[in-house]
Motif scaffolding. Structure first.
Motif, short mmCIF file in Angstrom:
data_model
loop_
_atom_site.label_atom_id
_atom_site.label_comp_id
_atom_site.label_asym_id
_atom_site.label_seq_id
_atom_site.Cartn_x
_atom_site.Cartn_y
_atom_site.Cartn_z
N HIS A 7 0.87 -1.19 0.00
CA HIS A 7 0.00 0.00 0.00
C HIS A 7 0.90 1.23 0.00
O HIS A 7 1.43 1.62 1.04
CB HIS A 7 -0.92 0.00 1.23
N HIS A 9 1.51 5.14 -2.36
CA HIS A 9 1.04 6.00 -3.47
C HIS A 9 2.24 6.60 -4.17
O HIS A 9 2.63 7.74 -3.92
CB HIS A 9 0.08 7.05 -2.91
N PRO A 32 -2.80 1.76 -4.38
CA PRO A 32 -4.26 1.86 -4.44
C PRO A 32 -4.70 3.22 -5.01
O PRO A 32 -4.08 4.24 -4.72
CB PRO A 32 -4.70 1.76 -2.98
N PHE A 34 -6.77 6.50 -5.03
CA PHE A 34 -6.87 7.28 -3.80
C PHE A 34 -7.34 8.68 -4.19
O PHE A 34 -7.56 8.97 -5.36
CB PHE A 34 -5.45 7.31 -3.23
N GLU A 106 -8.66 1.56 -2.91
CA GLU A 106 -9.05 1.32 -1.56
C GLU A 106 -10.42 1.92 -1.36
O GLU A 106 -10.65 3.10 -1.65
CB GLU A 106 -8.02 1.89 -0.57
N SER A 216 1.70 3.09 3.23
CA SER A 216 0.72 4.08 2.76
C SER A 216 1.38 5.43 2.47
O SER A 216 0.73 6.47 2.58
CB SER A 216 -0.44 4.30 3.75
ZN LIG Z 1 -3.86 4.80 0.77
#
Ligand SMILES: [Zn+2]
Length: 306
Positions: A7, A9, A32, A34, A106, A216
């Protein structure tokens, strides 16, 4: 040790990050879909964004020796803009079927509004119809109730727990997620929320089954090396190496390889990086010939793993 960050970005990150991640042993990432930090105002922004995830960003990662996969979905914040959300729902199926898309995600709840609930359910239905996995973003506010609700709705919509990853867990939610048979992912932030220190104790208490970690990392304060950094800390604090490997590599692979889109051979059998390669005529080079990828020694990450 090899790592997967399931996960992150990358669209918001730099080539320096890719260099450091590769040098620290990260072989694959999942990005993901987003939001952007500010609201999109039209579906065209979504179309270009999703095209970048399955196109340029995938290529860009490959130029640093990292395999890039993604999940496609309407995020919970933008589910509250119903005019936009309706248009996004129409374009999702065509992106969900592209190469390298491992799940619908997500998706889930942010403020747990009625609109968020409607589009979460609609996307779970879509995942069922397309026989796809789901990556669930659990809310940062009212987390425990929001996590339990996310799982209840996924079951109600006919998803099987082993086909759903519940992300952004903490000490309060992990038992509920594991008991229901879902995958429990933990996002490790540098200063706030769940961090590496707390993760060591969770690994000690719950063991490695169906647990994995991610960064993340995005455009906010975050750490693209969170996975290898936490692995290092776990080993230093006496967590067995096989548990660390499960939490930082094997479990994410087991979860997302159910998609049929992600295989260990994707990186084990990969050809050497050719920095002169291009995607629709563009390469990552800026005038220089073909800079060799950095090593852990040359970019200062060698403290993580030798
Ligand atoms: Zn995320």
């Amino acid at each position: 040790m090899q790592f997967i960050d399931p996960h992150i970005h990358m669209l918001a990150r730099t080539t320096d990050d890719y260099e450091r991640m590769a040098a620290a042993g990260i072989v694959a990432v999942i990005e993901p879909a987003f939001w952007l930090g500010q609201p999109r105002t039209q579906v065209g922004s979504y179309i270009d964004y999703l095209s970048t995830l399955v196109g340029w960003e995938r290529f860009r990662a490959s130029q640093f020796g990292i395999r890039h996969y993604c999940t496609i979905g309407l995020n919970s914040k933008e589910a509250n803009n119903e005019a936009l959300a309706e248009q996004v729902m129409e374009i999702l199926p065509r992106y969900l079927l592209k190469d390298g898309v491992v799940a619908v995600g997500e998706i889930g709840y942010d403020d747990q509004t009625e609109a968020e609930d409607r589009y979460y359910r609609a996307q779970l239905k879509l995942a069922g119809e397309l026989d796809m996995l789901v990556m669930v973003h659990t809310p940062h506010r009212d987390k425990k109730a929001g996590t339990i609700r996310s799982m209840a709705v996924a079951l109600e919509m006919g998803l099987q727990p082993h086909r759903v990853v519940i992300d952004h867990n903490n000490e309060e939610t992990v038992r509920d997620v594991l008991d229901r048979g879902f995958w429990a992912a933990f996002t490790l932030y540098p200063n706030t929320k769940m961090g590496p220190e707390r993760m060591v104790e969770i690994a000690r208490q719950y063991g490695p089954e169906r647990i994995f970690i991610d960064s993340s990392a995005d455009w906010g304060i975050s750490d693209p090396l969170a996975v290898p950094r936490t692995a290092r800390l776990m080993l230093d604090r006496g967590i067995p190496a096989e548990h660390v490997e499960a939490i930082c590599y094997h479990n994410a692979l087991a979860a997302y390889s159910q998609s049929g889109q992600m295989r260990e051979s994707d990186w084990l059998d990969a050809a050497d990086v050719d920095r002169s390669a291009s995607f629709q005529g563009n390469s990552v080079l800026r005038g220089q010939s073909s800079a060799a990828p950095m090593t852990a020694e040359s970019n200062g990450s060698d403290w993580i793993f030798r």
